[in-house]
Design an enzyme around this catalytic site. Structure first.
Site, PDB file in Angstrom:
ATOM      1  N   HIS A  73       0.787  -1.053  -0.061  1.00  0.00           N
ATOM      2  CA  HIS A  73      -0.020  -0.034   0.046  1.00  0.00           C
ATOM      3  C   HIS A  73       0.874   0.989   0.000  1.00  0.00           C
ATOM      4  CE1 HIS A  73      -3.769  -2.069   1.299  1.00  0.00           C
ATOM      5  NE2 HIS A  73      -2.715  -2.980   1.728  1.00  0.00           N
ATOM      6  N   THR A  94      -6.212   3.943   4.905  1.00  0.00           N
ATOM      7  CA  THR A  94      -5.877   3.634   6.148  1.00  0.00           C
ATOM      8  C   THR A  94      -6.973   2.534   6.817  1.00  0.00           C
ATOM      9  OG1 THR A  94      -5.369   5.904   6.675  1.00  0.00           O
ATOM     10  CG2 THR A  94      -5.985   4.704   8.587  1.00  0.00           C
ATOM     11  N   GLU A 194      -9.339 -14.775   9.994  1.00  0.00           N
ATOM     12  CA  GLU A 194     -10.404 -15.395  10.880  1.00  0.00           C
ATOM     13  C   GLU A 194      -9.649 -16.907  11.316  1.00  0.00           C
ATOM     14  OE1 GLU A 194     -10.765 -14.368   7.707  1.00  0.00           O
ATOM     15  OE2 GLU A 194     -11.282 -12.215   8.887  1.00  0.00           O
ATOM     16  N   ASN A 236      -7.834 -15.175  -1.790  1.00  0.00           N
ATOM     17  CA  ASN A 236      -7.291 -16.327  -1.253  1.00  0.00           C
ATOM     18  C   ASN A 236      -8.930 -17.051  -0.758  1.00  0.00           C
ATOM     19  OD1 ASN A 236      -7.158 -14.039   0.898  1.00  0.00           O
ATOM     20  ND2 ASN A 236      -7.961 -15.738   2.206  1.00  0.00           N
TER      21      ASN A 236
HETATM   22  I1  8IG Z   1      -6.354 -10.140   0.697  1.00  0.00           I
HETATM   23  O1  8IG Z   1      -9.113 -14.033   4.366  1.00  0.00           O
HETATM   24  C1  8IG Z   1      -7.418 -10.984   2.489  1.00  0.00           C
HETATM   25  N1  8IG Z   1      -7.722  -9.854   3.295  1.00  0.00           N
HETATM   26  N2  8IG Z   1     -10.205 -10.905   7.221  1.00  0.00           N
HETATM   27  N3  8IG Z   1      -9.570 -12.556   5.544  1.00  0.00           N
HETATM   28  C2  8IG Z   1      -9.571 -11.148   5.798  1.00  0.00           C
HETATM   29  N4  8IG Z   1      -9.020 -10.171   5.273  1.00  0.00           N
HETATM   30  C3  8IG Z   1      -8.398 -10.395   4.149  1.00  0.00           C
HETATM   31  C4  8IG Z   1      -8.421 -11.903   3.732  1.00  0.00           C
HETATM   32  C5  8IG Z   1      -9.138 -13.048   4.697  1.00  0.00           C
HETATM   33  N5  8IG Z   1      -7.725 -12.191   2.612  1.00  0.00           N
END
Ligand code: 8IG
Length: 273
Positions: A73, A94, A194, A236
């Protein structure tokens, strides 16, 4: 430091956004912008498809912004002339997990509104729960569930969030790319990902996208009267779906690999909105 209440007599977050917008106009030489875009993880390389930059400034040159904290970022704002429109592109945001407070999270959105933007495109990189979404799949946000337990709004201001993620703009996106799916985005506070049990909860409450951004910004944008488009890049599968651990580098790599497709998508969508 951004005050947390809009009631502080001489320096509310809204005043600070007005000051930032005035300085933005000076530094970019662009009196008023039309459409704002916030680029999340994996979206940065797509920016070049939007058009020619007329100016690029550091966010820290504007009142109320502090330095970006996450790899991938960069703390820059680009002004782009695209056809008849002036785009205001935030190359970073942010995040709530930085601990700078909710007002800092939405300062860019409020600055964009003060700069004249009537439409905002919020993008992010996120986890996905649908197994058909291979890493690099863009998904339109149809609605959100805000699990931060916070609001960017302070005081008795009761803002309607019906159709927060504009069905009009979503329909335009599907005209550009009929293969785009839609889903409910769930924001966790982060910065940890998570647990598999939490992903089970997300499924149970109707979410299929999980991330650490976007919802507070969307609320602030609606409060400011902007029309909101949200697009997630699934980088992902969410925790527990594949059995493999989540890895931030892999997440960034999936974004890089999807960059040209996202550039084409944004480049085709923005002129229609
Ligand atoms: I890129 O799997 C990304 N950001 N909370 N969970 C959460 N935020 C993410 C994830 C994810 N992948």
């Amino acid at each position: 430091m951004i005050p947390t209440t809009p009631d502080s007599p001489d320096h509310s977050p809204y005043d600070l956004a007005q000051e930032a917008a005035a300085r933005l106009a000076e530094l970019t030489g662009v009196a008023s912008h039309d459409v704002a875009l916030v680029l999340g993880s994996g979206w940065l390389p797509a920016v070049d498809a939007l058009g020619e930059a007329t100016a690029e400034i550091d966010t820290t040159d504007l009142p109320g912004f502090s330095a970006a904290a996450v790899a991938g970022h960069s703390g820059k704002i680009r002004s782009i002339r695209a056809g008849e429109r002036n785009l205001l592109v935030f190359l970073s945001r942010t995040h709530y997990y930085e601990g700078k407070g909710v007002a800092a999270v939405v300062h860019g959105v409020r600055t964009a509104a003060a700069a004249g933007c009537r439409t905002i495109v919020l993008t992010n990189g996120c986890g996905g729960l649908r197994e058909t979404w291979t890493p690099g799949t863009p998904v339109l946000i149809s609605d959100h569930i805000n699990l931060t337990g916070r609001s960017p709004i302070v005081g008795a201001r009761f803002v309607d969030l019906t159709d927060l993620y504009s069905s009009r703009l979503r329909a335009l996106c599907r005209e550009v790319d009929a293969s785009l799916d839609e889903a409910v985005y769930v924001q966790f506070p982060g910065p940890h990902y998570e647990t598999p049990a939490e992903i089970g909860m997300v499924r149970a409450i109707g979410g299929e996208l999980v991330g650490m951004s976007t919802t507070l910004e969307a609320i602030a944008a609606r409060e400011a009267g902007m029309e909101v488009l949200g697009i997630s890049l699934v980088t992902n599968l969410a925790a527990g779906i594949t059995g493999e651990p989540l890895n931030h580098e892999e997440v960034l790599e999936a974004g890089r690999a999807a960059a040209s497709r996202m550039g084409e998508l944004l480049g085709r969508i923005v002129p229609t909105i």
